[in-house]
Write a protein that holds these residues in place. Structure first.
Motif, mmCIF file in Angstrom:
data_model
loop_
_atom_site.group_PDB
_atom_site.id
_atom_site.type_symbol
_atom_site.label_atom_id
_atom_site.label_comp_id
_atom_site.label_asym_id
_atom_site.label_seq_id
_atom_site.Cartn_x
_atom_site.Cartn_y
_atom_site.Cartn_z
ATOM 1 N N UNK A 77 37.939 41.203 49.421
ATOM 2 C CA UNK A 77 36.605 41.681 49.072
ATOM 3 C C UNK A 77 36.545 43.184 48.887
ATOM 4 N N UNK A 78 37.490 43.917 49.491
ATOM 5 C CA UNK A 78 37.487 45.367 49.330
ATOM 6 C C UNK A 78 37.718 45.785 47.879
ATOM 7 N N UNK A 79 38.271 44.891 47.076
ATOM 8 C CA UNK A 79 38.531 45.214 45.663
ATOM 9 C C UNK A 79 37.279 45.101 44.792
ATOM 10 N N UNK A 80 36.218 44.545 45.324
ATOM 11 C CA UNK A 80 35.009 44.326 44.523
ATOM 12 C C UNK A 80 34.245 45.638 44.377
ATOM 13 N N UNK A 81 34.128 46.103 43.174
ATOM 14 C CA UNK A 81 33.359 47.303 42.853
ATOM 15 C C UNK A 81 32.699 47.107 41.480
ATOM 16 N N UNK A 82 31.387 47.265 41.393
ATOM 17 C CA UNK A 82 30.424 47.538 42.464
ATOM 18 C C UNK A 82 30.127 46.272 43.262
ATOM 19 N N UNK A 83 29.517 46.426 44.415
ATOM 20 C CA UNK A 83 29.213 45.301 45.294
ATOM 21 C C UNK A 83 27.718 45.022 45.376
ATOM 22 N N UNK A 84 26.921 46.013 45.026
ATOM 23 C CA UNK A 84 25.486 45.890 45.246
ATOM 24 C C UNK A 84 24.772 45.315 44.031
ATOM 25 N N UNK A 85 23.733 44.555 44.322
ATOM 26 C CA UNK A 85 22.934 43.916 43.274
ATOM 27 C C UNK A 85 21.466 43.983 43.679
ATOM 28 N N UNK A 86 20.594 44.514 42.833
ATOM 29 C CA UNK A 86 19.166 44.543 43.190
ATOM 30 C C UNK A 86 18.552 43.153 43.053
ATOM 31 N N UNK A 124 26.141 42.324 47.846
ATOM 32 C CA UNK A 124 26.290 40.890 47.591
ATOM 33 C C UNK A 124 27.502 40.315 48.315
ATOM 34 N N UNK A 125 28.549 41.097 48.481
ATOM 35 C CA UNK A 125 29.741 40.606 49.180
ATOM 36 C C UNK A 125 29.414 40.257 50.624
ATOM 37 N N UNK A 126 28.706 41.143 51.310
ATOM 38 C CA UNK A 126 28.335 40.864 52.701
ATOM 39 C C UNK A 126 27.408 39.656 52.791
ATOM 40 N N UNK A 170 39.781 30.934 50.255
ATOM 41 C CA UNK A 170 40.594 32.043 49.786
ATOM 42 C C UNK A 170 39.727 33.284 49.559
ATOM 43 N N UNK A 171 40.101 34.392 50.197
ATOM 44 C CA UNK A 171 39.304 35.617 50.113
ATOM 45 C C UNK A 171 39.362 36.250 48.725
ATOM 46 N N UNK A 172 40.503 36.134 48.073
ATOM 47 C CA UNK A 172 40.585 36.653 46.709
ATOM 48 C C UNK A 172 39.658 35.901 45.778
ATOM 49 N N UNK A 173 39.571 34.598 45.937
ATOM 50 C CA UNK A 173 38.665 33.782 45.121
ATOM 51 C C UNK A 173 37.219 34.165 45.382
ATOM 52 N N UNK A 174 36.864 34.340 46.657
ATOM 53 C CA UNK A 174 35.507 34.768 46.986
ATOM 54 C C UNK A 174 35.213 36.125 46.354
ATOM 55 N N UNK A 175 36.169 37.025 46.404
ATOM 56 C CA UNK A 175 35.981 38.346 45.794
ATOM 57 C C UNK A 175 35.761 38.231 44.289
ATOM 58 N N UNK A 176 36.524 37.356 43.645
ATOM 59 C CA UNK A 176 36.366 37.169 42.203
ATOM 60 C C UNK A 176 34.978 36.635 41.881
#
Length: 661
Positions: free
Chosen positions: A346-355, A365-367, A388-394
């Motif tokens: 999940x640390x690879x997800x950028x950006x993470x925020x969604x209004x 959104x990741x949290x 799988x954390x990579x799948x969740x991140x994707x």
């Protein structure tokens, strides 16, 4: 004035010197998008491209001088070259091209790489059918022996003898009873563009025997289709074996030269439209079908044809962006395994925020998805650690990017333990922010069984978390789908809403060719008959009118061929007929409705019947299929559809056969 827009050679990348043009160029250059990777072309070159790649509304008279890259053109006449030609260095003669609308008639030649770029670089949206914009010469799209036979007719003084030919197929494809006729509009474009350019004639001189009279080549340069008349069954209609889809009348030499061109433009079009129609019949009217065969098709032209004609056959959309652009077909797509595999955490997800959709401060959104994953896994009784954390991140990354169009590919890892809970977690997180996921896709395993399990999970989540729309999230499947796959889905039951089909649609592996043929039926007013030991290959002589006979229930039950001069049959009239394959038996039928099938589409060099749009052809195809009786429409062991001839036509057949023995 001068054109100051640089042009580059695909091989040398040397800008062309500005050339003097007969009319302003910048408006034309401004009408074209940025060049593709290998070569930058002025829109003046577009009339040399295949017609489906053109937008005539944006292109006034073409200027071939401006269009040519450096080291590509030279004047090939004995007269002094025109100024623009003189400004362009000589080239090695490969792939001759000539723009007939240009003031300069000197042949142009392109090197191989530039030729490929020109043929397969669609630059602007498709033009309306048969617009007045000049078209590339289509006459060379033929087998060499067509020109050899043409010379024989010319030498014998028979080249202008009135003749007629018919295009049909001998056996119904895919062991069914019907085909969908397609490719008529492309065939009419071919007729409009039928001519030999100066460069075409020069090339024929180089490949034909040196003993051929020079006057024949002069004659070829004058040919067009202005004396040809074409009647045809409307595109998208159901057609049956031995029934002429298309009839061509005109001078013998031209009728003969059109054979290969028309077969090329109609054979595959009708085959893939028929194949698509079979998939539609198997899937049922409510299933969404997406054509996704671009990477498996026979080259770019085959891929575009497959997209276009599978849409006519009943598919809803395509993955092919270019087909969507050119033909207006709806375009759809999901994500690939490679996107999901490219993430590890999940640390690879950028950006993470969604209004939130309704407005407010952005949310991580990741949290939020992680918190929902725990709740989903508790419901499904599966450990969150198995997801799988990579799948969740994707999934999170895709959802942040496309919050209103979020969809998940579930089988990169384990569907039950990873793909499904990860998708549900992200979809529920989006729901909390006011968004709604649009679907999931499966690409491996037992698709029918998995779809039922996934639907059960969606229903459980929808009920437990009080999210009603969750229960109806669309489920799409792919993975080498064939007719057999669809039959298994129907037999086993499934919760599938959309099916993506590629290889088995565009390559038509059950029958690679429709087998259309083009046969002379009349020359100089005398009917022609081909006799052979193979009865199936015998032709039906003479120019004919074609009628479809309907029963009281509104289903077609027979197609009838009659001599053109015979009176038209009427509804309720008893008709004496002979069914092909049982010609020795005379039969009586009484149709409730009689429909003449052929319309005149081409006369005096022009299309004389309004051509429907692609969606209209698609609608007509589905209506034609729905009119078939269940016995003729079924795909396995259908009842053979009878095609018959009138007693007068049968008598003509017997007389010609007896006279030939």
């Amino acid at each position: 004035m001068l054109c100051c827009h640089p042009r580059v050679s695909p091989s040398a990348a040397i800008p062309v010197s500005p050339l003097e043009l007969p009319s302003p160029c910048p408006p034309l250059c401004a009408a074209i998008p940025a060049a593709l990777s290998s070569v930058s072309l002025c829109p003046c070159i577009l009339p040399l491209l295949p017609s489906r790649y053109l937008s005539c509304a944006a292109i006034p008279a073409p200027h071939v001088h401006c269009a040519l890259p450096p080291r590509v053109s030279s004047c090939a006449t004995k007269t002094a070259p025109c100024p623009p030609c003189a400004a362009i260095p000589a080239a090695i003669p490969v792939s001759p091209l000539c723009c007939p609308a240009s003031p300069c008639r000197h042949p142009r030649v392109l090197p191989p790489r530039a030729s490929v770029s020109l043929l397969f670089s669609p630059l602007l949206p498709v033009s309306p059918p048969l617009s007045p914009c000049p078209r590339p010469a289509m006459a060379p799209l033929a087998d060499l022996y067509q020109v050899s036979m043409a010379y024989g007719h010319w030498r014998a003084g028979r080249h202008r003898a009135p003749a007629a030919a018919e295009l049909f197929f001998r056996r119904p494809p895919f062991r069914g009873s019907f085909a969908l006729g397609a490719g008529l509009a492309e065939g009419l474009r071919g007729l409009r563009a039928f001519r030999f350019s100066a460069a075409d004639v020069a090339y024929l001189r180089s490949v034909l025997p040196s003993t051929i009279d020079d006057a024949f080549f002069d004659y070829l340069a004058t040919l067009d289709a202005s004396e040809v008349t074409v009647t045809a069954i409307p595109e998208g209609s159901v057609v049956f074996a031995r029934v002429p889809f298309l009839q061509v009348k005109g001078p013998l030499l031209v009728v003969q030269l059109l054979e290969t061109t028309l077969l090329c433009l109609i054979n595959y079009a009708s085959l893939v439209a028929t194949n698509a129609a079979r998939f539609r019949l198997l899937a049922g009217p409510d299933m969404k079908l997406i054509e996704m065969g671009l990477r498996r098709a026979q080259g770019p032209d085959g891929a575009l044809s497959a997209s276009k004609y599978s849409y006519i056959g009943g598919f809803d959309c395509t993955s092919n962006i270019l087909a969507g652009k050119l033909y207006g077909i709806p375009v759809r797509g999901t994500i690939a395994h490679s996107f999901i595999m490219s993430f590890r955490c999940l640390e690879e997800v950028q950006p993470r925020e969604l209004p939130p959709r309704a407005g407010g401060d952005p949310v991580d959104l990741a949290d939020l998805a992680v918190s929902w994953l725990q709740r989903v896994c508790d419901l499904l009784q599966t450990p969150p650690s198995k997801a799988n954390q990579g799948e969740l991140a994707a999934f999170v990354s895709y959802a942040v990017t496309f919050p209103c169009d979020f969809q998940g590919l579930l089988d990169t890892y384990c569907v039950r333990r990873s793909g499904l809970p990860n998708f549900c977690a992200v979809a529920l997180a989006l729901h909390q922010l006011g968004y709604q996921a649009i679907g999931v896709r499966l690409d491996s395993g037992d698709l029918a069984q998995q779809s039922k399990e996934i639907r059960g999970v969606f229903q459980a989540c929808g009920a437990h978390f009080q999210v009603p729309w969750f229960e109806t999230i669309p489920i799409a499947v792919s993975n080498d789908i064939s007719e057999q796959s669809l039959e298994e889905f129907r037999r086993e039951g499934s919760e599938i809403d959309m099916i993506g089909i590629g290889t088995h649609l565009v390559t038509c592996p059950l029958q690679p060719s429709l087998g259309c043929v083009y046969k002379l039926v009349e020359v100089n007013g005398s009917p022609c008959l081909k006799l052979t030991e193979d009865e199936e290959k015998m032709t039906i002589p003479g120019m004919k009118a074609i009628y479809r006979l309907y029963d009281a229930a509104g289903h077609p039950f027979m197609d009838l061929m009659a001599l053109e001069e015979e009176p038209s049959p009427s509804a309720g009239q008893e008709l004496g007929i002979r069914v092909l394959g049982r010609l020795e038996e005379s039969t009586k039928v009484i149709p409730s409705t009689v429909e003449p099938l052929h319309r005149t589409y081409f006369r005096d060099g022009q299309v004389c019947e309004p051509l429907p749009s692609l969606p209209e052809v698609r609608t007509h195809a589905q209506l034609s299929l729905n009119l078939l009786s269940p016995a003729h429409r079924r795909l396995h062991e259908p009842q053979p559809y009878p095609v018959a001839v009138t007693e007068r036509l049968h008598q003509l057949f017997l007389e010609l056969r007896q006279g030939s023995l």
